[in-house]
Design an enzyme around this catalytic site. Structure first.
Site, mmCIF file in Angstrom:
data_model
loop_
_atom_site.group_PDB
_atom_site.id
_atom_site.type_symbol
_atom_site.label_atom_id
_atom_site.label_comp_id
_atom_site.label_asym_id
_atom_site.label_seq_id
_atom_site.Cartn_x
_atom_site.Cartn_y
_atom_site.Cartn_z
ATOM 1 N N HIS A 256 -57.022 -1.847 -73.444
ATOM 2 C CA HIS A 256 -57.938 -0.809 -73.924
ATOM 3 C C HIS A 256 -58.866 -1.407 -74.965
ATOM 4 O O HIS A 256 -58.454 -2.283 -75.725
ATOM 5 C CB HIS A 256 -57.156 0.371 -74.538
ATOM 6 C CG HIS A 256 -57.973 1.617 -74.625
ATOM 7 N ND1 HIS A 256 -58.791 1.888 -75.686
ATOM 8 C CD2 HIS A 256 -58.118 2.643 -73.753
ATOM 9 C CE1 HIS A 256 -59.397 3.038 -75.476
ATOM 10 N NE2 HIS A 256 -59.019 3.526 -74.301
ATOM 11 N N GLU A 317 -54.792 5.570 -67.995
ATOM 12 C CA GLU A 317 -54.934 5.622 -66.535
ATOM 13 C C GLU A 317 -53.627 5.339 -65.801
ATOM 14 O O GLU A 317 -53.462 5.740 -64.658
ATOM 15 C CB GLU A 317 -55.991 4.614 -66.072
ATOM 16 C CG GLU A 317 -57.308 4.723 -66.779
ATOM 17 C CD GLU A 317 -58.140 5.888 -66.307
ATOM 18 O OE1 GLU A 317 -57.555 6.951 -66.028
ATOM 19 O OE2 GLU A 317 -59.361 5.744 -66.222
HETATM 20 N N1 ACO Z 1 -55.139 -7.346 -67.108
HETATM 21 C C1 ACO Z 1 -55.196 -8.669 -67.396
HETATM 22 N N2 ACO Z 1 -55.894 -9.190 -68.428
HETATM 23 C C2 ACO Z 1 -56.556 -8.327 -69.204
HETATM 24 C C3 ACO Z 1 -56.525 -6.941 -68.976
HETATM 25 C C4 ACO Z 1 -55.786 -6.451 -67.878
HETATM 26 N N3 ACO Z 1 -55.726 -5.161 -67.600
HETATM 27 N N4 ACO Z 1 -57.277 -6.320 -69.915
HETATM 28 C C5 ACO Z 1 -57.760 -7.296 -70.707
HETATM 29 N N5 ACO Z 1 -57.327 -8.488 -70.277
HETATM 30 C C6 ACO Z 1 -57.625 -9.791 -70.885
HETATM 31 C C7 ACO Z 1 -59.035 -10.249 -70.520
HETATM 32 O O1 ACO Z 1 -59.061 -11.004 -69.338
HETATM 33 C C8 ACO Z 1 -59.415 -11.050 -71.735
HETATM 34 O O2 ACO Z 1 -58.853 -12.321 -71.638
HETATM 35 P P1 ACO Z 1 -59.709 -13.610 -72.090
HETATM 36 O O3 ACO Z 1 -59.988 -13.387 -73.544
HETATM 37 O O4 ACO Z 1 -58.774 -14.745 -71.794
HETATM 38 O O5 ACO Z 1 -60.952 -13.603 -71.244
HETATM 39 C C9 ACO Z 1 -58.713 -10.338 -72.885
HETATM 40 O O6 ACO Z 1 -57.608 -9.632 -72.298
HETATM 41 C C10 ACO Z 1 -59.601 -9.348 -73.604
HETATM 42 O O7 ACO Z 1 -60.218 -8.521 -72.641
HETATM 43 P P2 ACO Z 1 -61.611 -7.772 -72.840
HETATM 44 O O8 ACO Z 1 -62.307 -7.652 -71.521
HETATM 45 O O9 ACO Z 1 -62.389 -8.391 -73.974
HETATM 46 O O10 ACO Z 1 -61.143 -6.373 -73.321
HETATM 47 P P3 ACO Z 1 -62.066 -5.108 -73.422
HETATM 48 O O11 ACO Z 1 -61.773 -4.458 -74.691
HETATM 49 O O12 ACO Z 1 -63.490 -5.385 -73.139
HETATM 50 O O13 ACO Z 1 -61.547 -4.303 -72.160
HETATM 51 C C11 ACO Z 1 -60.625 -2.830 -70.638
HETATM 52 C C12 ACO Z 1 -60.829 -3.154 -72.140
HETATM 53 C C13 ACO Z 1 -61.986 -2.797 -69.941
HETATM 54 C C14 ACO Z 1 -59.967 -1.457 -70.503
HETATM 55 C C15 ACO Z 1 -59.726 -3.926 -70.019
HETATM 56 O O14 ACO Z 1 -58.495 -3.991 -70.696
HETATM 57 C C16 ACO Z 1 -59.528 -3.759 -68.508
HETATM 58 O O15 ACO Z 1 -60.374 -4.214 -67.715
HETATM 59 N N6 ACO Z 1 -58.395 -3.096 -68.089
HETATM 60 C C17 ACO Z 1 -58.160 -2.842 -66.682
HETATM 61 C C18 ACO Z 1 -58.977 -1.654 -66.194
HETATM 62 C C19 ACO Z 1 -58.477 -0.334 -66.777
HETATM 63 O O16 ACO Z 1 -57.297 -0.094 -66.909
HETATM 64 N N7 ACO Z 1 -59.450 0.553 -67.095
HETATM 65 C C20 ACO Z 1 -59.188 1.864 -67.699
HETATM 66 C C21 ACO Z 1 -59.450 1.842 -69.173
HETATM 67 S S1 ACO Z 1 -58.938 3.313 -69.984
HETATM 68 C C22 ACO Z 1 -60.271 4.325 -70.024
HETATM 69 O O17 ACO Z 1 -61.386 3.926 -70.205
HETATM 70 C C23 ACO Z 1 -60.136 5.761 -69.777
#
Ligand code: ACO
Length: 380
Positions: A256, A317
């Site tokens: 998140h 989610e």
């Molecule tokens: N699975 C694996 N790795 C992940 C995940 C995940 N679900 N989420 C984040 N990471 C990793 C990224 O790859 C990144 O790694 P890196 O630094 O080596 O590149 C690190 O964690 C940080 O990730 P960011 O993309 O900077 O995190 P951000 O805050 O932008 O993203 C998000 C948050 C978009 C929700 C992300 O965690 C994600 O894509 N999750 C999966 C999709 C999801 O569940 N979406 C629903 C969100 S809840 C809502 O909005 C209602």
């Protein structure tokens, strides 16, 4: 990238709000000062809609008046049904149908454009829009709203044409309440930006639905259900998770932007799902609930090993998928059902923005070419 550019506006506050308060470090969410755990499971959607709009919980009379106001605005214009029939025939995703349907809510405005009544109108119309689209997708005629049923029960009724089980209604009500508002997320920001131009609430909610469609925001619960089912089929959650992460994929329903611990809504929805699966009924299969819990455990563990610097827990989610499946909402409607709940927050934010408006207009840092001269087309 210029250091002064805040990509994704992370950590930038652009509005003051009295609607919801998130503590990402502690994993807390309060709506108008009530912890989400206090509301989800007890409050009805109408009560929380009232709370968000007016600041306090309604008396029974006030709640009933709001219920009646929603009930009176549920029916769609016939032209909207035609658009939804076309959307279903073209196999468009439910979120596209929701966007088209909500945009057309202006057709049933009873009077001049007014933010307060438009807010009620879109909240009342969204469940009918989604259910009508779904009936057409299934090759069935739409089911007219039942004035005797409250918001959540009526939504389930319009989807199936059958009286919903009380446990399913309670589960859906808990869901709609849990997702009703969540700070300045992308879709809420979109809605506030639109009304900040002094545009109307129907336009703002249409933009919000568009923003919610993306998999980084509201589009994750469908893939979460697919993931749980796939893991169940393979029978080895650990290996499945490792393969996905090795392939550089993200686990849907984990991580998140704001929470650095488990999303508090995950706990609320997990508890609601447990009640629904224990009661049995449509879509409930105790094995699925248990598989979800196991996948959560294994997923969190694997992410801790691979990303020790970034806590990645389940977000809203993850158990949304489990709960909505359990109450009988079809997978393809998960994101649209999120909109049915979040419209409470979107509209309250629109009213709050309009109450003390300042045009939202951030800036960008120019990083392109400069000083170019015109070349006629025949010389390029
Ligand atoms: N699975 C694996 N790795 C992940 C995940 C995940 N679900 N989420 C984040 N990471 C990793 C990224 O790859 C990144 O790694 P890196 O630094 O080596 O590149 C690190 O964690 C940080 O990730 P960011 O993309 O900077 O995190 P951000 O805050 O932008 O993203 C998000 C948050 C978009 C929700 C992300 O965690 C994600 O894509 N999750 C999966 C999709 C999801 O569940 N979406 C629903 C969100 S809840 C809502 O909005 C209602």
């Amino acid at each position: 990238m210029d250091d002064s550019v805040r990509r994704g506006l992370e950590g930038v506050a652009v509005a003051e709000t009295s609607l919801s308060d998130i503590d990402g470090g502690a994993g807390e969410l309060a709506i108008r000062g009530y912890p989400v755990e206090e509301l989800a499971g007890d409050a009805s959607f109408a009560e929380v809609l009232y709370l968000l709009r007016h600041g306090d919980l309604p008396t029974a009379e006030e709640r009933d008046a709001l219920r009646a106001a929603l009930r009176d605005r549920r029916a769609l214009a016939p032209e909207v049904r035609e658009v939804l029939r076309a959307a279903a025939a073209a196999d468009l995703p439910a979120m596209d149908a929701a966007r088209m349907g909500v945009a057309a809510a202006s057709l049933v405005r009873d009077g001049a454009e007014d933010p307060e009544t438009d807010a009620l109108l879109v909240a009342a119309q969204l469940p009918t829009v989604v259910a009508t689209y779904w009936r057409y997708r299934r090759g069935e005629e739409p089911v007219a709203p039942d004035p005797a049923l409250d918001h959540a029960a009526n939504y389930l009724y319009m989807l199936t044409g059958e009286a919903p089980a009380p446990a399913a209604v309670d589960g859906l009500e808990a869901y709609l309440v849990a997702v009703s508002d969540h700070g300045l997320n992308a879709s809420t920001f979109a809605a506030r930006t639109v009304v900040s131009t002094e545009s109307d609430v129907v336009s703002a909610v249409t933009a919000a639905v568009g923003a919610l469609k993306g998999p980084l925001h509201g589009g994750a619960p469908g893939p979460v259900l697919d993931m749980i089912r796939e893991v169940r089929a393979t029978g080895d959650a650990r290996e499945w998770v490792a393969d996905r992460l090795d392939a550089g994929e993200r686990l849907m329903g984990f991580g998140h932007r704001v929470y650095r611990v488990r999303d508090p809504r995950a706990a609320v929805l997990e508890a609601a799902a447990e009640r629904v699966y224990e009661a049995g009924g449509t879509g409930t299969d105790a094995g699925l609930f248990e598989a979800a819990r196991e996948l959560e455990r294994v997923g969190v563990e694997a992410l801790r090993e691979r990303k020790p610097d970034r806590r990645l827990d389940t977000n809203v989610e993850f158990y949304t998928a489990v709960l909505l499946h359990g109450v009988g909402v079809p997978r393809d409607l998960f994101s649209a059902t999120f909109a049915v709940g979040r419209v409470a927050g979107w509209t309250a934010h629109c009213l709050e923005q309009l109450g003390d408006n300042r045009l939202i207009r951030p800036s960008s840092r120019y990083a392109g070419e400069r000083g170019r001269t015109w070349t006629p087309i025949e010389e390029r």
